[in-house]
Design a protein around this motif. Structure first.
Motif, PDB file in Angstrom:
ATOM      1  N   ARG A 236       0.841  -1.202   0.000  1.00 54.82           N
ATOM      2  CA  ARG A 236       0.000   0.000   0.000  1.00 54.82           C
ATOM      3  C   ARG A 236       0.868   1.240   0.000  1.00 54.82           C
ATOM      4  N   ASP A 238       0.568   5.382   0.548  1.00 56.30           N
ATOM      5  CA  ASP A 238      -0.363   6.287   1.225  1.00 56.30           C
ATOM      6  C   ASP A 238       0.126   7.732   1.235  1.00 56.30           C
ATOM      7  N   SER A 266      -3.892   4.801  -1.372  1.00 55.65           N
ATOM      8  CA  SER A 266      -4.835   5.591  -0.577  1.00 55.65           C
ATOM      9  C   SER A 266      -4.217   6.982  -0.475  1.00 55.65           C
ATOM     10  N   TYR A 285      -8.252   0.951  -4.837  1.00 60.55           N
ATOM     11  CA  TYR A 285      -8.247   2.273  -4.216  1.00 60.55           C
ATOM     12  C   TYR A 285      -8.818   2.200  -2.797  1.00 60.55           C
ATOM     13  N   GLY A 286      -8.104   2.752  -1.845  1.00 60.33           N
ATOM     14  CA  GLY A 286      -8.639   2.922  -0.499  1.00 60.33           C
ATOM     15  C   GLY A 286      -9.091   4.368  -0.353  1.00 60.33           C
TER      16      GLY A 286
END
Lengths: 419, 419
Positions: A236, A238, A266, A285-286
């Motif tokens: 991930r 971020d 994200s 997608y977060g």
């Protein structure tokens, strides 16, 4: 209002209230009805308990007659409305409540709170899902909205096509798939990033998602692959420039032989940021803050208006206020989404209930019975309700003209026509 | 995270998490801390029940060790933070949670949900109260936000100086004064506006507030005075050009001898609309949608970051991530609001906990003990907490430089200084 109407006798007049939005949020092409299932779940439990009645009595808010009325309150009316997940336009009567004035009046705040919040979130979520164009979107915004809203927002996002949520309570209550990833705190807790990754892989296996931007992304990706091996599920990202990072992380993962390891991004995503990532090698997608705050439109601005009530002789009378800029259309209404020969929606056609059906438009009747004489109809609540709403939403959006897919500001995608 | 940390053994390391916002919403001069009392109320009840544990077990979300840990969960750590109602600036550490990693970690979503929502509402409400310049503001937005948020929003508005709310549940739970007026539906329910007014006056006496814009305002005001007499409490205007209407209604009321009858206005008010009404003969403001959605900033965007944790030897280690654009300052912090010789706030001074107090700044220490070894300290929860927060807010705002009163977009009113 109930107290005064009980005194005047008007409290028992049969009334019709309708829920609608006078306009869509600025620039939006369509809205999404969400929260209907929650309204029905709440309606079944809508009671005034001893604590509430005691407060209203002690504070002198209400008289004895009204307190007695509320103590016995059970909704016994009838509700029609748009199936949850349906697209709506300006003035779409998404809910029609028929009951005595007193019964319908006390529901106003609850009904609007649920529909205004959930529809705002679902309307934003639908644009994000559209922009993601098939890549899964995951709801991760609980921490940026009220704790009760968080559960409702996860549900509304699912209605509009989000694949999963990090909100476990939404999973428990509504059967929505849940998933989560580690936060930066988990890496910082350990003496090194490698130790943190090893602990996570030890606990959840190599298929887990490792957060790789706590320190240096390239170092982290190399560590992640070294520790989790070729079966590493996902990494991930971020922070930073997600387009550029997605490309370089993809190239690095591929060069290390981890072609199957996915990339989840994200960090302040909304529908526009998601669209900008369309050409980047991103797998899902977060979405957090912008989702749970409705991406600029945190409320759907729906209203609950009396449109019809009986007179003393029991005859229905259409009513409407004349306030400047806030006019409404009197009388109970029915709705047809007019569909052209190619299966495309072309107008939202609103007519009086009871008017002839042959009006020159062909299409789908949008209102379905939700509550009949106080009995909530099956299929709209719980996990089943959410699943059906997802399905309805997909079908309803698929039917819209191509302009519905445009994220830029514009007019409602089909006109609202009053017959 | 808890499961992996229980396996790695790091779950029991003593940690310090801090809550702060990296920036204020675009253009805002200051923020208002709200929700602290609700956090403490929630912390006392923070448990994982059978329903939650059963779900986590059945779905295979967590292993037995973690389920056992959660079943016994009781917060036993210590929390310091800004007193509720206090003004905050970028990077103000408004909450500092000291506990084991596992204990502090599971609180993140709840703590942030409450503080992000409530502080967003209070920050907007404070500007509205300032713009109203002594005239009472009443919270009337329940229907435009999630049903749980509605109660919290009423509470947050009270913290920032709103006089009353239409949300009765907020009155019951937090002792906030409640009031309400009739909606247009009440007038439409009756056969004439006169009948509706007579019913309301019959039920509540002449001191009630009559809504006068359902049909024609002048006619309605004349009817209201005729029916309620010289003791008519107030009339409410909910549409149209409020400035113009307030003037004409005031003149009409005065000409009819009702000099004491007040004028309440509502209809999409925010701090700017309230400021524009400053010269109009308005007695109070009913504020709805724009209040409960934070007037353009529906979340305070606060984060909950690990800043310090013990190593294996039990020595504290300051930690901070290096992610692009999201850097944080490691180590547990203390804060002083530096006050100049005229009693004006001049800077938010942030230093490490344990650093010498003699730093060349004089002022107020902003952090107070909220929870000590799991015991919530008295005075912050319930109705008492709201009252104290109101008081704190008034004093804190009074201390700010004059620029705090400007509604136009600008920089934070005092700088944040890291020592």
């Amino acid at each position: 209002m109930v107290q005064a109407a009980l005194r005047s006798g008007a409290a028992h007049r049969r009334c019709v209230f309708e829920v609608f939005a006078r306009r869509l949020p600025e620039g939006r092409r369509y809205g999404v009805v969400a929260g209907t299932g929650r309204v029905l779940e709440g309606l079944e439990k809508f009671r005034f308990g001893d604590a509430e009645l005691g407060f209203l009595s002690d504070r002198g808010v209400l008289d004895e007659q009204t307190l007695d009325y509320l103590a016995d309150y059970r909704f016994s009316g009838t509700v029609h409305g748009y199936a949850e997940g349906e697209v709506y336009l300006p003035h779409s009567p998404i809910l029609r409540v028929e009951a005595s004035f007193a019964q319908a009046c006390v529901l106003e705040t609850f009904v609007l709170s649920v529909l205004n919040h959930d529809s705002a979130i679902a309307s934003a979520a639908s644009r994000m899902v559209m922009a993601a164009d098939g890549r899964p979107c995951v709801e991760m915004g609980s921490r940026r909205t009220n704790e009760g809203s968080a559960v409702a927002a996860a549900r509304a996002a699912a209605v509009a096509g989000f694949s999963a949520t990090s909100n476990l309570e939404a999973g428990r209550r509504f059967g929505i798939p849940t998933l989560g990833t580690a936060a930066h705190a988990f890496t910082l807790l350990h003496d090194s990033e490698e130790e943190a990754f090893a602990a996570q892989v030890e606990a959840f296996g190599p298929g887990t998602t490792l957060l790789v931007d706590t320190y240096d992304v390239e170092t982290a990706v190399r560590s992640a692959v070294k520790i989790a091996g070729p079966k590493l599920g996902a990494v991930r990202l971020d922070s930073g420039d997600l387009v550029e990072q997605a490309h370089s992380v993809r190239a690095l993962l591929d060069s290390l032989g981890n072609r199957e390891t996915r990339i989840i991004v994200s960090s302040d995503l909304d529908e526009h940021a998601i669209a900008r990532l369309a050409a980047a090698p991103v797998d899902s997608y977060g979405v957090g803050t912008r989702l749970v705050t409705g991406s600029g439109a945190p409320t759907a601005s729906m209203v609950y208006k009396l449109v019809e009530r009986d007179d003393d002789a029991g005859n229905p009378v259409a009513v409407a206020k004349a306030s400047t800029g806030k006019t409404s259309h009197g009388g109970a209404k029915q709705v047809l989404r007019s569909i052209d020969d190619h299966g495309r929606a072309e107008a939202e056609v609103i007519a009086s209930v009871g008017s002839p059906e042959e009006v020159g438009y062909m299409g789908r009747a949008l209102q379905v019975p939700l509550v009949i004489d106080g009995v909530v109809q099956p299929g709209f609540t719980g996990a089943e309700g959410v699943q059906r709403a997802q399905q309805r939403h997909q079908e309803s959006v698929a039917e819209l003209p191509a302009d519905a897919h445009r994220l830029s500001a514009g007019e409602p995608v089909i006109p609202t026509v009053f017959l």
